[in-house]
Enzyme design. Structure first.
Site, PDB file in Angstrom:
ATOM      1  CB  SER A 202       0.597 -11.959 -12.541  1.00  0.00           C
ATOM      2  OG  SER A 202       1.534 -11.141 -12.526  1.00  0.00           O
ATOM      3  CG  LEU A 203      -0.347  -7.522 -17.074  1.00  0.00           C
ATOM      4  CD1 LEU A 203      -0.664  -5.681 -16.948  1.00  0.00           C
ATOM      5  CD2 LEU A 203      -0.758  -7.922 -18.266  1.00  0.00           C
TER       6      LEU A 203
ATOM      7  CE  LYS B 225       3.010  -6.149  -3.635  1.00  0.00           C
ATOM      8  NZ  LYS B 225       2.821  -4.730  -4.438  1.00  0.00           N
TER       9      LYS B 225
ATOM     10  CG  ASP C  95       5.620  -2.487  -5.569  1.00  0.00           C
ATOM     11  OD1 ASP C  95       5.652  -2.535  -6.702  1.00  0.00           O
ATOM     12  OD2 ASP C  95       4.914  -2.927  -4.571  1.00  0.00           O
TER      13      ASP C  95
ATOM     14  N   GLY D  72      -4.071   0.892   2.656  1.00  0.00           N
ATOM     15  CA  GLY D  72      -3.554  -0.418   2.521  1.00  0.00           C
ATOM     16  C   GLY D  72      -2.060  -0.612   2.398  1.00  0.00           C
TER      17      GLY D  72
ATOM     18  CG  ASN E   3      -8.129   4.905   4.407  1.00  0.00           C
ATOM     19  OD1 ASN E   3      -8.211   4.423   3.016  1.00  0.00           O
ATOM     20  ND2 ASN E   3      -8.283   4.023   5.347  1.00  0.00           N
ATOM     21  NE  ARG E   4     -14.025   2.500   3.256  1.00  0.00           N
ATOM     22  CZ  ARG E   4     -14.291   1.102   2.632  1.00  0.00           C
ATOM     23  NH1 ARG E   4     -15.265   1.335   1.481  1.00  0.00           N
ATOM     24  NH2 ARG E   4     -13.597   0.125   2.558  1.00  0.00           N
TER      25      ARG E   4
ATOM     26  CG  MET F 236      -0.459   3.567  -7.099  1.00  0.00           C
ATOM     27  SD  MET F 236       0.082   2.988  -5.473  1.00  0.00           S
ATOM     28  CE  MET F 236       0.797   1.507  -5.452  1.00  0.00           C
TER      29      MET F 236
HETATM   30  P1  NDP Z   1      -5.733  -2.804   0.200  1.00  0.00           P
HETATM   31  O1  NDP Z   1      -6.927  -3.863  -0.077  1.00  0.00           O
HETATM   32  O2  NDP Z   1      -4.754  -3.310   1.181  1.00  0.00           O
HETATM   33  O3  NDP Z   1      -6.277  -1.406   0.538  1.00  0.00           O
HETATM   34  C1  NDP Z   1      -7.566  -0.993   0.128  1.00  0.00           C
HETATM   35  C2  NDP Z   1      -7.606   0.472   0.344  1.00  0.00           C
HETATM   36  O4  NDP Z   1      -8.563   0.838  -0.578  1.00  0.00           O
HETATM   37  C3  NDP Z   1      -7.996   0.689   1.557  1.00  0.00           C
HETATM   38  O5  NDP Z   1      -7.430   1.983   1.931  1.00  0.00           O
HETATM   39  C4  NDP Z   1      -9.607   1.134   1.779  1.00  0.00           C
HETATM   40  O6  NDP Z   1     -10.246   1.655   2.734  1.00  0.00           O
HETATM   41  C5  NDP Z   1      -9.810   1.516   0.386  1.00  0.00           C
HETATM   42  N1  NDP Z   1     -11.390   1.357  -0.152  1.00  0.00           N
HETATM   43  C6  NDP Z   1     -11.429   0.142  -0.899  1.00  0.00           C
HETATM   44  N2  NDP Z   1     -12.734   0.379  -1.392  1.00  0.00           N
HETATM   45  C7  NDP Z   1     -13.036   1.390  -1.101  1.00  0.00           C
HETATM   46  C8  NDP Z   1     -14.289   2.260  -1.143  1.00  0.00           C
HETATM   47  N3  NDP Z   1     -15.405   1.785  -1.837  1.00  0.00           N
HETATM   48  N4  NDP Z   1     -14.405   3.326  -0.852  1.00  0.00           N
HETATM   49  C9  NDP Z   1     -13.401   4.002  -0.165  1.00  0.00           C
HETATM   50  N5  NDP Z   1     -12.170   3.351   0.059  1.00  0.00           N
HETATM   51  C10 NDP Z   1     -11.996   2.299  -0.451  1.00  0.00           C
HETATM   52  O7  NDP Z   1      -5.126  -2.914  -1.326  1.00  0.00           O
HETATM   53  P2  NDP Z   1      -3.557  -2.565  -1.491  1.00  0.00           P
HETATM   54  O8  NDP Z   1      -3.219  -1.426  -0.743  1.00  0.00           O
HETATM   55  O9  NDP Z   1      -2.715  -3.773  -1.558  1.00  0.00           O
HETATM   56  O10 NDP Z   1      -3.593  -2.240  -3.190  1.00  0.00           O
HETATM   57  C11 NDP Z   1      -4.373  -1.079  -3.469  1.00  0.00           C
HETATM   58  C12 NDP Z   1      -4.420  -1.127  -5.175  1.00  0.00           C
HETATM   59  O11 NDP Z   1      -3.104  -0.654  -5.930  1.00  0.00           O
HETATM   60  C13 NDP Z   1      -4.849  -2.372  -5.756  1.00  0.00           C
HETATM   61  O12 NDP Z   1      -5.744  -2.073  -6.972  1.00  0.00           O
HETATM   62  C14 NDP Z   1      -3.556  -2.704  -6.258  1.00  0.00           C
HETATM   63  O13 NDP Z   1      -3.661  -3.680  -7.542  1.00  0.00           O
HETATM   64  C15 NDP Z   1      -2.883  -1.559  -6.738  1.00  0.00           C
HETATM   65  N6  NDP Z   1      -1.431  -1.688  -6.865  1.00  0.00           N
HETATM   66  C16 NDP Z   1      -0.569  -1.328  -8.242  1.00  0.00           C
HETATM   67  C17 NDP Z   1       0.490  -1.479  -8.254  1.00  0.00           C
HETATM   68  C18 NDP Z   1       1.362  -1.177  -9.501  1.00  0.00           C
HETATM   69  O14 NDP Z   1       2.514  -1.361  -9.728  1.00  0.00           O
HETATM   70  N7  NDP Z   1       0.575  -0.251 -10.368  1.00  0.00           N
HETATM   71  C19 NDP Z   1       1.581  -1.989  -6.941  1.00  0.00           C
HETATM   72  C20 NDP Z   1       0.623  -2.323  -5.873  1.00  0.00           C
HETATM   73  C21 NDP Z   1      -0.597  -2.226  -5.662  1.00  0.00           C
HETATM   74  P3  NDP Z   1     -10.501   1.258   3.849  1.00  0.00           P
HETATM   75  O15 NDP Z   1      -8.955   1.171   4.804  1.00  0.00           O
HETATM   76  O16 NDP Z   1     -11.359   2.255   4.672  1.00  0.00           O
HETATM   77  O17 NDP Z   1     -11.021  -0.060   4.021  1.00  0.00           O
END
Ligand code: NDP
Length: 281
Positions: free
Chosen positions: A16-17, A67, A104, A132, A154-155, A219
């Site tokens: 974490s940063l 969260k 956020d 997600g 979404n996938r 993100m």
């Molecule tokens: P989740 O794990 O809850 O969600 C993952 C999502 O990514 C799902 O919709 C999933 O699809 C999709 N996904 C993952 N792998 C694949 C793939 N290979 N192909 C297609 N779709 C894929 O994660 P979060 O929502 O919690 O977080 C998402 C990202 O956002 C993270 O990298 C997190 O670090 C970042 N983030 C950044 C913030 C910032 O301040 N910059 C704040 C909050 C989050 P499916 O539903 O089909 O499985």
């Protein structure tokens, strides 16, 4: 007086940063405070938060995977946290109650304002890729910013439909193979998936179908310039990175913990960039 304690809870937490950002601000502001990383085991978050009630920790930022659990422990929930279905900020009040908030969305909107000046979230449809917690938070922020239409791609279509159901009228769901249709007329496309951190596993999105004026935001900030952002820049789209969002949600968090704005003279972005992409030696 007594040292003010705040922190961030996640699992894992080592990368974490947030401690770097908050402790740099604390030092520059000259306040008597510490910001500490906490990493309860995944099933122990609720008991951890209960144990902090009425104690000396003022507040916590909350990250993956806590969260949703953070929202559930609080008696008082802000409207934006309720809409996002998640909290990234808990405040431990003196009377023993817990308040949940989510900044956020503030960070997301401020990141657009900083890196894509003039962007207007209310000026047309926006696309959020992923379903997600991050995607739901982004969609909620665009609802609150007055976006006329939010398209979740979404996938797994059913997960996008669940977000649309939770957020109501302006939000609709698209499967990944209809991304080009979702991009039609979009003013912004936000990648809120955890895919594509390595270029070989990057989402194969038809970004050329986005309008030329569309702003592309990711993100994810490891790496700082993701394959998605690199492709967007190759197409000469304006881009916004996830590090800006992270830093710009830290500011309002700092204010909630310590009652003052972060000292502007600290270049926290440069500090974070050093950690994310240290210069070659
Ligand atoms: P989740 O794990 O809850 O969600 C993952 C999502 O990514 C799902 O919709 C999933 O699809 C999709 N996904 C993952 N792998 C694949 C793939 N290979 N192909 C297609 N779709 C894929 O994660 P979060 O929502 O919690 O977080 C998402 C990202 O956002 C993270 O990298 C997190 O670090 C970042 N983030 C950044 C913030 C910032 O301040 N910059 C704040 C909050 C989050 P499916 O539903 O089909 O499985």
């Amino acid at each position: 007086g007594k040292t003010a304690v705040a922190g961030v809870a996640g699992h894992p937490i080592a990368h974490s940063l947030s401690p770097l950002i908050h402790n740099a601000w604390i030092a520059a502001a000259g306040i008597d405070a510490v910001y500490v990383p906490f990493s309860p085991l995944p099933d122990a978050f609720q008991r951890f938060a209960e144990g902090l009630r009425g104690g000396s920790v003022r507040g916590l930022n909350v990250t993956l995977p806590f969260k949703e659990a953070a929202l559930a422990v609080a008696e008082e929930v802000s409207e934006r946290a309720d809409l996002a279905g998640a909290a990234n900020l808990l405040i431990f009040n003196d009377d023993g109650t817990i308040t949940a908030d989510n900044v956020d969305g503030l960070g997301l909107m401020a990141a657009f304002a900083q890196q894509a000046p003039g962007f207007d979230a209310a000026s047309g449809p926006v696309v959020v890729i992923g379903a997600g917690g991050a995607a739901r938070g982004a969609a909620a922020a665009f609802v609150q910013a007055g976006s006329p239409e939010i398209r979740i791609v979404n996938r797994t279509l059913a997960r996008a439909e669940m977000i649309a159901g939770a957020l109501g009228k302006p939000v609709s769901a698209y499967p990944l193979d209809q991304a080009a249709a979702a991009f039609h007329g979009a003013v912004a496309v936000v990648n809120a998936t955890s895919a594509g951190v390595a270029s070989e596993d990057a989402l194969d999105l038809p970004l050329e179908a986005t309008p030329e004026h569309a702003v592309l935001m990711d993100m994810t900030y490891r790496p700082l310039v993701t394959p998605y952002l690199a492709r967007g820049r190759g197409l000469r789209r304006r881009t916004v990175d996830g590090l800006a969002m992270l830093i710009l949600q830290a500011g309002p968090s700092f204010e909630s913990f310590f009652g003052r704005t972060p000292p502007p003279e600290v270049d926290v972005r440069a500090m974070c960039e050093q950690v994310l992409a240290p210069p070659a030696t």
